[in-house]
Design a protein around this motif. Structure first.
Motif: not given
Length: 308
Positions: A227, A286-287, A229, A297, A289-291, A293, A245
């Motif tokens: 994964r 998902k947003h 960004v 971000y 999880n992005y922030r 992981d 995102s």
């Protein structure tokens, strides 16, 4: 540090808390996937793809590639929990069934079968708006079928079989509902300016959606679950990554809102609204999880620029 052998790893049912089996011969360097295979050797019905292994009974599912040491299992005797996800089916198979149905159902209704409209309906003229709507619907779902086969790289190989029936009911049912109204002999099209303007917006959104899918595909090397960004590339339609995102969902919603305006059809609007709700839920997940992981971000929203 050398891997330590785990003398006994007890497995419990994540739903009931009851004992399932004990595993022997694993090491702290063994992966969660190794645990799943070991469980499958003891319980043949629990294929690896239908298992979710957890550290705690109500905890989050562990990733296949994580080792036991990674998740904190370092004792000679330890325990984990397993949840049976039920019968599984390949993601691509589910998607192909989901998307093939709407394509064939809509085109069947487009030809005004006597079963729905009576004997005389097929001989009556079809408005330009209805013709354009059939073309848009066909392009959208044909694109989805092609993307499923050659573009998407799935992080999970399977999904619960129940999802096939749930998703097909949603897509196939709405396809019949929308198609019935737009292709009805009494359908009244909106003004041509409105139709053409919305058609242009639909085309841009479809191209944008495809552009985002290609960009996301290029982020994940073949055969991996890596994964990264996502950022805009040389394609100007990917600039939406600067604002949200999940721009693929933004474009998808935009396409169906455009389709609704183009046809001025209430069932199409209901389809767009239901789709927006579901995609907003996915996008916000998902947003988050992005922030979680990725520490640095970018400052983006989930699906709607500046709002959501």
């Amino acid at each position: 540090m050398a891997a330590m052998e785990i003398e006994k790893l007890d497995i419990y049912n994540a739903k009931s808390g009851k004992f399932v089996t004990s595993l022997y011969g694993l090491k702290t360097s063994s992966s969660v996937l190794d645990v799943k295979h070991s469980i499958n050797l003891q319980k043949s019905v629990l294929k690896p793809e239908r298992q979710e292994v957890r550290l705690e009974q109500k905890g989050k599912g562990l990733k296949d590639e994580e080792t036991l040491a990674d998740v904190g299992v370092k004792e000679k005797e330890a325990k984990l929990y397993v949840k049976d996800l039920g019968p599984q089916m390949g993601w691509s198979t589910v998607f192909l069934c989901e998307y093939a149905g709407p394509l064939f159902i809509y085109l069947w209704v487009y030809h005004r079968p006597w079963l729905l409209y009576g004997e005389e309906a097929a001989s009556k003229p079809v408005s330009l708006c209805a013709q354009l709507a059939a073309g848009c619907w066909t392009v959208h779902y044909a694109k989805r079928l092609v993307e499923t086969k050659v573009v998407h790289r799935f992080s999970h190989a399977t999904m619960p079989l129940f999802n096939l029936f749930k998703n097909c009911t949603y897509y196939w049912g709405f396809s019949a509902y929308v198609a019935y109204h737009i292709n009805h002999p009494l359908f009244t099209p909106p003004p041509l300016f409105q139709t053409y303007t919305a058609l242009a917006a639909f085309v841009v959104c479809e191209l944008g959606n495809l552009s985002i899918h290609l960009a996301l595909r290029n982020l994940r090397p073949p055969g991996t679950k890596e994964r990264r960004v996502p950022y805009p590339d040389s394609n100007p339609l990917t600039m939406l990554f600067n604002a949200v995102s999940c721009p693929n969902y933004t474009y998808e919603v935009g396409a169906w809102v455009s389709f609704t305006i183009m046809t001025q059809c209430l069932p199409a609007g209901m389809f767009a609204l239901c789709g927006f709700y579901q995609m907003a839920m996915w996008a916000m997940g998902k947003h988050r999880n992005y922030r979680k992981d990725f520490k640095n971000y970018p400052n983006r929203k989930a699906i709607i620029p500046f709002l959501l």
